[in-house]
Scaffold this active site. Structure first.
Site, PDB file in Angstrom:
ATOM      1  N   GLU A  36      68.078  77.769  28.863  1.00 53.78           N
ATOM      2  CA  GLU A  36      68.984  76.927  28.078  1.00 53.78           C
ATOM      3  C   GLU A  36      69.782  77.771  27.072  1.00 53.78           C
ATOM      4  O   GLU A  36      69.925  77.400  25.922  1.00 53.78           O
ATOM      5  CB  GLU A  36      68.144  75.871  27.350  1.00 53.78           C
ATOM      6  CG  GLU A  36      68.852  74.592  27.022  1.00 53.78           C
ATOM      7  CD  GLU A  36      67.916  73.533  26.476  1.00 53.78           C
ATOM      8  OE1 GLU A  36      68.379  72.403  26.296  1.00 53.78           O
ATOM      9  OE2 GLU A  36      66.731  73.814  26.235  1.00 53.78           O
ATOM     10  N   ALA A  60      58.690  65.608  28.975  1.00 52.80           N
ATOM     11  CA  ALA A  60      57.838  65.530  27.793  1.00 52.80           C
ATOM     12  C   ALA A  60      58.482  64.719  26.674  1.00 52.80           C
ATOM     13  O   ALA A  60      57.880  63.787  26.136  1.00 52.80           O
ATOM     14  CB  ALA A  60      57.502  66.936  27.307  1.00 52.80           C
ATOM     15  N   ILE A  61      59.718  65.053  26.316  1.00 51.76           N
ATOM     16  CA  ILE A  61      60.348  64.358  25.199  1.00 51.76           C
ATOM     17  C   ILE A  61      60.824  62.972  25.623  1.00 51.76           C
ATOM     18  O   ILE A  61      60.705  61.996  24.881  1.00 51.76           O
ATOM     19  CB  ILE A  61      61.498  65.206  24.598  1.00 51.76           C
ATOM     20  CG1 ILE A  61      61.784  64.784  23.155  1.00 51.76           C
ATOM     21  CG2 ILE A  61      62.742  65.153  25.441  1.00 51.76           C
ATOM     22  CD1 ILE A  61      60.707  65.180  22.168  1.00 51.76           C
ATOM     23  N   SER A 100      60.605  76.825  24.028  1.00 54.42           N
ATOM     24  CA  SER A 100      60.889  76.152  25.293  1.00 54.42           C
ATOM     25  C   SER A 100      61.560  77.107  26.275  1.00 54.42           C
ATOM     26  O   SER A 100      61.335  77.019  27.492  1.00 54.42           O
ATOM     27  CB  SER A 100      61.788  74.934  25.053  1.00 54.42           C
ATOM     28  OG  SER A 100      63.004  75.311  24.434  1.00 54.42           O
ATOM     29  N   ASN A 160      69.001  70.344  22.658  1.00 54.21           N
ATOM     30  CA  ASN A 160      68.965  71.453  21.720  1.00 54.21           C
ATOM     31  C   ASN A 160      70.330  72.143  21.706  1.00 54.21           C
ATOM     32  O   ASN A 160      71.076  72.098  22.682  1.00 54.21           O
ATOM     33  CB  ASN A 160      67.893  72.470  22.136  1.00 54.21           C
ATOM     34  CG  ASN A 160      66.486  71.996  21.812  1.00 54.21           C
ATOM     35  OD1 ASN A 160      66.267  71.312  20.816  1.00 54.21           O
ATOM     36  ND2 ASN A 160      65.533  72.355  22.656  1.00 54.21           N
ATOM     37  N   LYS A 214      68.199  72.864  12.930  1.00 54.79           N
ATOM     38  CA  LYS A 214      67.317  73.188  14.048  1.00 54.79           C
ATOM     39  C   LYS A 214      67.801  74.414  14.800  1.00 54.79           C
ATOM     40  O   LYS A 214      67.017  75.281  15.189  1.00 54.79           O
ATOM     41  CB  LYS A 214      67.203  71.996  14.998  1.00 54.79           C
ATOM     42  CG  LYS A 214      66.164  72.238  16.097  1.00 54.79           C
ATOM     43  CD  LYS A 214      65.892  71.011  16.933  1.00 54.79           C
ATOM     44  CE  LYS A 214      64.757  71.308  17.902  1.00 54.79           C
ATOM     45  NZ  LYS A 214      64.501  70.192  18.829  1.00 54.79           N
ATOM     46  N   ASN A 239      64.562  81.718  20.285  1.00 54.41           N
ATOM     47  CA  ASN A 239      64.509  81.483  21.729  1.00 54.41           C
ATOM     48  C   ASN A 239      64.933  82.702  22.546  1.00 54.41           C
ATOM     49  O   ASN A 239      64.205  83.103  23.459  1.00 54.41           O
ATOM     50  CB  ASN A 239      65.315  80.237  22.078  1.00 54.41           C
ATOM     51  CG  ASN A 239      64.637  78.966  21.608  1.00 54.41           C
ATOM     52  OD1 ASN A 239      64.259  78.851  20.452  1.00 54.41           O
ATOM     53  ND2 ASN A 239      64.481  77.998  22.492  1.00 54.41           N
ATOM     54  N   ALA A 243      62.601  61.670  32.251  1.00 55.33           N
ATOM     55  CA  ALA A 243      61.383  61.292  31.534  1.00 55.33           C
ATOM     56  C   ALA A 243      60.350  62.408  31.606  1.00 55.33           C
ATOM     57  O   ALA A 243      59.249  62.240  32.137  1.00 55.33           O
ATOM     58  CB  ALA A 243      60.815  59.986  32.102  1.00 55.33           C
ATOM     59  N   ASN A 254      66.412  78.022  16.798  1.00 55.42           N
ATOM     60  CA  ASN A 254      66.583  78.214  18.242  1.00 55.42           C
ATOM     61  C   ASN A 254      67.425  79.432  18.580  1.00 55.42           C
ATOM     62  O   ASN A 254      67.111  80.182  19.506  1.00 55.42           O
ATOM     63  CB  ASN A 254      67.235  76.981  18.868  1.00 55.42           C
ATOM     64  CG  ASN A 254      66.346  75.758  18.896  1.00 55.42           C
ATOM     65  OD1 ASN A 254      66.832  74.635  18.770  1.00 55.42           O
ATOM     66  ND2 ASN A 254      65.049  75.946  19.061  1.00 55.42           N
TER      67      ASN A 254
END
Length: 336
Positions: free
Chosen positions: A283, A8-9, A271, A100, A202, A210, A6, A206
């Site tokens: 990531e 941010a998203i 991110s 992602n 998306k 990123n 739990a 990324n």
């Protein structure tokens, strides 16, 4: 619904679901868990601030089996989340994986020559599939921009869309149930028959922005505003489109439109750059390495993608920031 991770998203989704009347449980840790227990989730948004007070814990055994698990974890934490995930599962529990990049289930029930193939970058030796069997997975592409402003406080910046879909393209009852719960919480949750197309739309951003952001420390606006890097991003996006089509996807967006959308993000740090600055694992496996693996699989050269992947991978290795799914690591919640 149990929200595992739990951050941010995850907290944003959990609060919205609770607002819509769904029974929600949040799983978090540390200062964020204490804030969630004391004050619930506080969402700050131009669409209107709101609060929700679902129960929160760091022990999923206190919750027991649920109908849906919403994963708000970093993709490289999936292999290590088994002790938290297992108590939440009954025979038909679905796992909504809002990650992602390329998911571990990508070739599950995808008709064609690659059906059932494992992508080692995101599922090394089947480590993730053993924890989260692909048949439990509901694909999810999370479009909102959120940050954890402070423990228990989510800053919602933009977007409410969470695209979901079955790996086999069916419109299932479980997708319909989850979508209805999200919509009741004032979120958009379309069920896509071709969820992989959304994944690539998306990912086009990324896979380029990123890794470049950690190499340059630049924001989206900075990368787009510098003509040589803007041109590099466009070419990497073009290479990723070629790879997507080679594995059967058809992202419904042009490179220029995708670039314009990213530039509209302004002085936003990706991110991955946020993780770099916080000394957190990067990531890159799902965002970059998996795409390179698919390029290898389909015999696509993608020279610019490979160059940026090599440089960003070396940076992560030099800094000791693991990019591979690690079954022994503690799960980490993700921002968006």
């Amino acid at each position: 619904v149990a929200v595992l991770g739990a951050g941010a998203i995850g907290a944003y989704v959990g609060a919205a679901l609770a607002r819509g009347g769904t029974e929600v449980h949040l799983i978090a840790r540390g200062a964020n868990l204490e804030a969630l227990r004391e004050s619930g989730v506080k969402v700050r948004s131009e669409r209107g601030d709101f609060e929700a007070h679902p129960p929160a814990t760091d022990d999923s055994r206190e919750i027991g089996p649920v109908d849906f698990v919403f994963l708000g974890l970093k993709a490289h934490s999936y292999a290590s989340c088994g002790t938290l995930l297992e108590p939440l599962l009954h025979e038909e529990t679905a796992v909504v994986a809002a990650q992602n990049g390329i998911p571990w289930w990508y070739f599950h029930r995808l008709e064609g020559r690659y059906e059932g193939r494992r992508i080692e970058a995101v599922d090394p030796g089947g480590a993730v599939s053993r924890v989260i069997p692909p048949e439990r997975a509901i694909g999810c592409v999370a479009w909102p921009g959120t940050e954890l402003a402070e423990p228990g406080v989510v800053q919602h910046k933009e977007g409410t869309r969470f695209s979901i879909g079955e790996p086999d393209g069916s419109i299932s009852e479980r997708c319909e149930q989850f979508s209805e719960a999200m919509v009741a919480g004032d979120l958009k949750c379309p069920i896509e028959e071709r969820i992989r197309d959304d994944i690539w739309v998306k990912l086009m951003g990324n896979v380029a922005f990123n890794p470049l952001s950690i190499l340059t420390r630049a924001t989206l606006a900075g990368i787009c505003g510098h003509e040589p890097t803007r041109d590099l991003v466009a070419k990497i996006m073009g290479e990723s489109l070629e790879i997507a089509r080679a594995v059967g996807a058809e992202p419904s967006i042009s490179v220029e439109k995708r670039l314009a959308g990213a530039q509209g993000g302004g002085e936003h740090k990706t991110s991955t750059l946020q993780d770099l600055e916080a000394d957190k694992p990067l990531e890159l496996a799902a965002l970059v390495d998996a795409v390179v693996e698919l390029a290898d699989l389909t015999d696509i050269e993608a020279p610019r993608l490979r160059a940026v992947a090599a440089a960003s991978g070396l940076l992560a290795e030099t800094l000791g920031l693991s990019t591979l799914p690690d079954p022994t690591a503690a799960p980490l919640a993700r921002s968006q």
